[in-house]
Design a protein around this motif. Structure first.
Motif, PDB file in Angstrom:
ATOM      1  N   MET A   1       0.838  -1.189   0.000  1.00 34.67           N
ATOM      2  CA  MET A   1       0.000   0.000   0.000  1.00 34.67           C
ATOM      3  C   MET A   1       0.879   1.247   0.000  1.00 34.67           C
ATOM      4  O   MET A   1       1.993   1.254   0.511  1.00 34.67           O
ATOM      5  N   LYS A   2       0.360   2.314  -0.561  1.00 38.74           N
ATOM      6  CA  LYS A   2       1.052   3.596  -0.548  1.00 38.74           C
ATOM      7  C   LYS A   2       0.017   4.699  -0.389  1.00 38.74           C
ATOM      8  O   LYS A   2      -1.126   4.568  -0.832  1.00 38.74           O
ATOM      9  N   LYS A   3       0.394   5.783   0.250  1.00 37.53           N
ATOM     10  CA  LYS A   3      -0.529   6.889   0.500  1.00 37.53           C
ATOM     11  C   LYS A   3      -0.245   7.995  -0.505  1.00 37.53           C
ATOM     12  O   LYS A   3       0.871   8.524  -0.551  1.00 37.53           O
ATOM     13  N   ILE A   4      -1.251   8.336  -1.320  1.00 34.46           N
ATOM     14  CA  ILE A   4      -1.072   9.379  -2.330  1.00 34.46           C
ATOM     15  C   ILE A   4      -2.303  10.273  -2.389  1.00 34.46           C
ATOM     16  O   ILE A   4      -3.376   9.930  -1.891  1.00 34.46           O
ATOM     17  N   PHE A   5      -2.121  11.435  -3.019  1.00 35.08           N
ATOM     18  CA  PHE A   5      -3.228  12.357  -3.221  1.00 35.08           C
ATOM     19  C   PHE A   5      -4.151  11.843  -4.326  1.00 35.08           C
ATOM     20  O   PHE A   5      -3.738  11.061  -5.191  1.00 35.08           O
ATOM     21  N   LEU A   6      -5.391  12.340  -4.300  1.00 36.94           N
ATOM     22  CA  LEU A   6      -6.349  11.911  -5.320  1.00 36.94           C
ATOM     23  C   LEU A   6      -5.895  12.315  -6.715  1.00 36.94           C
ATOM     24  O   LEU A   6      -6.039  11.545  -7.670  1.00 36.94           O
ATOM     25  N   PHE A   7      -5.324  13.517  -6.860  1.00 41.12           N
ATOM     26  CA  PHE A   7      -4.885  13.930  -8.198  1.00 41.12           C
ATOM     27  C   PHE A   7      -3.753  13.051  -8.701  1.00 41.12           C
ATOM     28  O   PHE A   7      -3.647  12.775  -9.903  1.00 41.12           O
ATOM     29  N   ASP A   8      -2.906  12.567  -7.792  1.00 37.03           N
ATOM     30  CA  ASP A   8      -1.840  11.653  -8.184  1.00 37.03           C
ATOM     31  C   ASP A   8      -2.395  10.278  -8.559  1.00 37.03           C
ATOM     32  O   ASP A   8      -1.843   9.598  -9.430  1.00 37.03           O
ATOM     33  N   ALA A   9      -3.455   9.854  -7.879  1.00 35.39           N
ATOM     34  CA  ALA A   9      -4.084   8.576  -8.221  1.00 35.39           C
ATOM     35  C   ALA A   9      -4.644   8.617  -9.637  1.00 35.39           C
ATOM     36  O   ALA A   9      -4.510   7.651 -10.405  1.00 35.39           O
ATOM     37  N   LEU A  10      -5.247   9.730  -9.995  1.00 32.52           N
ATOM     38  CA  LEU A  10      -5.762   9.886 -11.358  1.00 32.52           C
ATOM     39  C   LEU A  10      -4.623   9.910 -12.372  1.00 32.52           C
ATOM     40  O   LEU A  10      -4.707   9.293 -13.441  1.00 32.52           O
ATOM     41  N   ARG A  11      -3.545  10.613 -12.036  1.00 34.81           N
ATOM     42  CA  ARG A  11      -2.403  10.679 -12.945  1.00 34.81           C
ATOM     43  C   ARG A  11      -1.775   9.298 -13.138  1.00 34.81           C
ATOM     44  O   ARG A  11      -1.406   8.925 -14.249  1.00 34.81           O
ATOM     45  N   GLU A  12      -1.680   8.534 -12.063  1.00 35.03           N
ATOM     46  CA  GLU A  12      -1.151   7.172 -12.174  1.00 35.03           C
ATOM     47  C   GLU A  12      -2.011   6.318 -13.098  1.00 35.03           C
ATOM     48  O   GLU A  12      -1.493   5.535 -13.894  1.00 35.03           O
ATOM     49  N   ALA A  13      -3.332   6.452 -12.969  1.00 32.69           N
ATOM     50  CA  ALA A  13      -4.230   5.670 -13.821  1.00 32.69           C
ATOM     51  C   ALA A  13      -4.004   6.003 -15.289  1.00 32.69           C
ATOM     52  O   ALA A  13      -3.907   5.104 -16.147  1.00 32.69           O
ATOM     53  N   ILE A  14      -3.907   7.297 -15.602  1.00 29.66           N
ATOM     54  CA  ILE A  14      -3.694   7.710 -16.991  1.00 29.66           C
ATOM     55  C   ILE A  14      -2.336   7.227 -17.480  1.00 29.66           C
ATOM     56  O   ILE A  14      -2.214   6.689 -18.594  1.00 29.66           O
ATOM     57  N   ASP A  15      -1.313   7.408 -16.674  1.00 32.27           N
ATOM     58  CA  ASP A  15       0.043   7.000 -17.055  1.00 32.27           C
ATOM     59  C   ASP A  15       0.104   5.493 -17.333  1.00 32.27           C
ATOM     60  O   ASP A  15       0.663   5.048 -18.347  1.00 32.27           O
ATOM     61  N   GLU A  16      -0.464   4.695 -16.452  1.00 29.13           N
ATOM     62  CA  GLU A  16      -0.429   3.244 -16.619  1.00 29.13           C
ATOM     63  C   GLU A  16      -1.156   2.799 -17.882  1.00 29.13           C
ATOM     64  O   GLU A  16      -0.692   1.911 -18.610  1.00 29.13           O
ATOM     65  N   ILE A 183      -3.624   3.432  -1.344  1.00 32.88           N
ATOM     66  CA  ILE A 183      -4.083   2.630  -2.471  1.00 32.88           C
ATOM     67  C   ILE A 183      -3.083   1.487  -2.663  1.00 32.88           C
ATOM     68  O   ILE A 183      -1.927   1.589  -2.264  1.00 32.88           O
ATOM     69  N   PRO A 184      -3.518   0.379  -3.277  1.00 33.67           N
ATOM     70  CA  PRO A 184      -2.605  -0.764  -3.464  1.00 33.67           C
ATOM     71  C   PRO A 184      -1.474  -0.437  -4.440  1.00 33.67           C
ATOM     72  O   PRO A 184      -1.636   0.356  -5.371  1.00 33.67           O
ATOM     73  N   ASP A 185      -0.331  -1.081  -4.215  1.00 32.93           N
ATOM     74  CA  ASP A 185       0.783  -0.961  -5.162  1.00 32.93           C
ATOM     75  C   ASP A 185       0.470  -1.711  -6.457  1.00 32.93           C
ATOM     76  O   ASP A 185       0.898  -1.296  -7.531  1.00 32.93           O
ATOM     77  N   LYS A 186      -0.260  -2.821  -6.339  1.00 39.59           N
ATOM     78  CA  LYS A 186      -0.575  -3.639  -7.509  1.00 39.59           C
ATOM     79  C   LYS A 186      -1.723  -3.021  -8.300  1.00 39.59           C
ATOM     80  O   LYS A 186      -2.540  -2.262  -7.770  1.00 39.59           O
ATOM     81  N   GLU A 187      -1.808  -3.369  -9.572  1.00 39.69           N
ATOM     82  CA  GLU A 187      -2.876  -2.859 -10.431  1.00 39.69           C
ATOM     83  C   GLU A 187      -4.229  -3.396  -9.971  1.00 39.69           C
ATOM     84  O   GLU A 187      -4.354  -4.543  -9.546  1.00 39.69           O
ATOM     85  N   TYR A 188      -5.239  -2.550 -10.065  1.00 38.58           N
ATOM     86  CA  TYR A 188      -6.605  -2.967  -9.742  1.00 38.58           C
ATOM     87  C   TYR A 188      -7.581  -2.160 -10.589  1.00 38.58           C
ATOM     88  O   TYR A 188      -7.283  -1.047 -11.034  1.00 38.58           O
ATOM     89  N   LEU A 189      -8.740  -2.729 -10.826  1.00 40.76           N
ATOM     90  CA  LEU A 189      -9.830  -2.081 -11.553  1.00 40.76           C
ATOM     91  C   LEU A 189     -11.075  -2.123 -10.692  1.00 40.76           C
ATOM     92  O   LEU A 189     -11.256  -3.041  -9.886  1.00 40.76           O
ATOM     93  N   LEU A 190     -11.958  -1.154 -10.867  1.00 51.14           N
ATOM     94  CA  LEU A 190     -13.229  -1.140 -10.152  1.00 51.14           C
ATOM     95  C   LEU A 190     -14.374  -1.103 -11.159  1.00 51.14           C
ATOM     96  O   LEU A 190     -14.263  -0.474 -12.214  1.00 51.14           O
ATOM     97  N   PRO A 191     -15.492  -1.765 -10.853  1.00 51.53           N
ATOM     98  CA  PRO A 191     -16.624  -1.757 -11.779  1.00 51.53           C
ATOM     99  C   PRO A 191     -17.252  -0.379 -11.896  1.00 51.53           C
ATOM    100  O   PRO A 191     -17.259   0.404 -10.931  1.00 51.53           O
TER     101      PRO A 191
END
Length: 326
Positions: A1-16, A183-191
């Motif tokens: 797990m890692k603690k990040i901001f919501l804007f960073d979570a969105l950026r990670e999703a786009i980057d990945e 949020i988890p370090d590993k990739e995950y998807l949500l419905p």
């Protein structure tokens, strides 16, 4: 797990997703060299180039049309609205093109398009920058709509939206970008079609979404100390509404409180009430209570702005009234 901001979570999703699939690209105003109004696309142009992180002129109808056209050809565009209010300028493209082309083409075209950006009532942004567009778009056939409320669901929902072959609108709240969580370090998807059970309870069901989730939980923490035990659902999927999860909760509690930042007239809460009353009225032991924003343009004045939206004390008072009077 890692603690990040919501804007960073969105950026990670786009980057990945951009790294995984070369057909994914971003376009919008100041998404490239500036990194987006709230830094969701920061530094992505350095990694992917100016054609995959494309700065556009201030012409929402034009770049929305371009995104829809590119999705027909097999690309997967992510459109950032600098402020979701501005996307009213692209309403025709979103409704008549994005929402309908898969149907009107007889299924020959897919529209893998994501529309995302900041919305909601901020801090003195004025009426034109404080729109809640979920009420505008919910009646358009062919669109999916989701609202993130935590860094965890923001990343999982955006990744799923990018991979979906239908147009998805992701609503982000302007005051949640600096929310930090694990949020988890590993990739995950949500419905894209499921509500989240935030807290189990038995006294009543509280349905909410986006920033109001945090107002609700602030109120619930106080209510628990007063001896109340509410159940909380984060709607997440605004279209389609996950009525099955709502009904499952109502079978336990038989009482319903809806808390939203959307306008009361024609809002998401109104649709939930209609569906429950139409098909599941017998589950209710008391009338549904709905707490929504005032049906007025959001004032610029800070004190007036606060009273246009729901606050935690209103939630506490409504729970006490609903439980004690039923």
């Amino acid at each position: 797990m890692k603690k990040i901001f919501l804007f960073d979570a969105l950026r990670e999703a786009i980057d990945e997703e951009m790294e995984k699939d070369s057909s994914v690209f971003v376009l919008g105003e100041d998404v490239g060299h500036y990194g987006g109004s709230y830094k969701v696309t920061k530094d992505l142009h350095k990694k992917y180039g100016d054609l995959r992180v494309l700065d556009t002129p201030i012409v929402e109808n034009s770049f929305m049309g371009m995104a829809i056209g590119s999705s027909i050809t097999g690309l997967r565009p992510i459109v950032e609205g600098m402020n979701m209010s501005f996307l009213l300028l692209a309403f025709n493209q979103i409704s008549n093109n994005a929402g309908m082309l898969r149907y009107t083409s007889g299924g020959n075209f897919k529209i893998p398009l994501v529309i995302r950006g900041p919305g909601g009532v901020g801090r003195q942004l004025g009426a034109e920058h404080s729109q809640r567009l979920e009420s505008y778009f919910q009646s358009i056939p062919g669109l999916k709509m989701v609202a993130c409320s935590t860094p965890y669901n923001a990343k999982g929902l955006l990744k799923s939206a990018i991979r979906d072959d239908n147009p998805v609108i992701l609503f982000e709240h302007v005051l949640l970008y600096n929310l930090k969580d694990d949020i988890p370090d590993k990739e995950y998807l949500l419905p894209l079609n499921k509500a989240e059970l935030v807290k189990e309870g038995k006294d009543l069901t509280i349905i909410t979404y986006s920033r109001m989730r945090h107002h609700v939980m602030e109120a619930v923490n106080k209510l628990v100390n007063l001896g109340f035990n509410p159940e909380v659902l984060d709607l997440i999927s605004l279209k389609p509404i996950d009525i099955d999860s709502i009904v499952l909760s109502l079978k336990k509690t038989n009482k319903l409180l809806i808390v939203e930042e959307c306008m009361k007239t024609g809002g998401i809460g109104a649709e939930i009430i209609a569906q429950v009353n139409d098909r599941y009225f017998d589950l209710l032991d008391a009338p549904i209570i709905r707490l929504s924003s005032q049906d007025i343009p959001t004032p610029y004045n800070g004190n007036l702005e606060k009273v246009t939206i729901v606050n935690p004390q209103q939630i506490i008072d409504s729970v006490r009234m609903l439980v004690n009077e039923s």
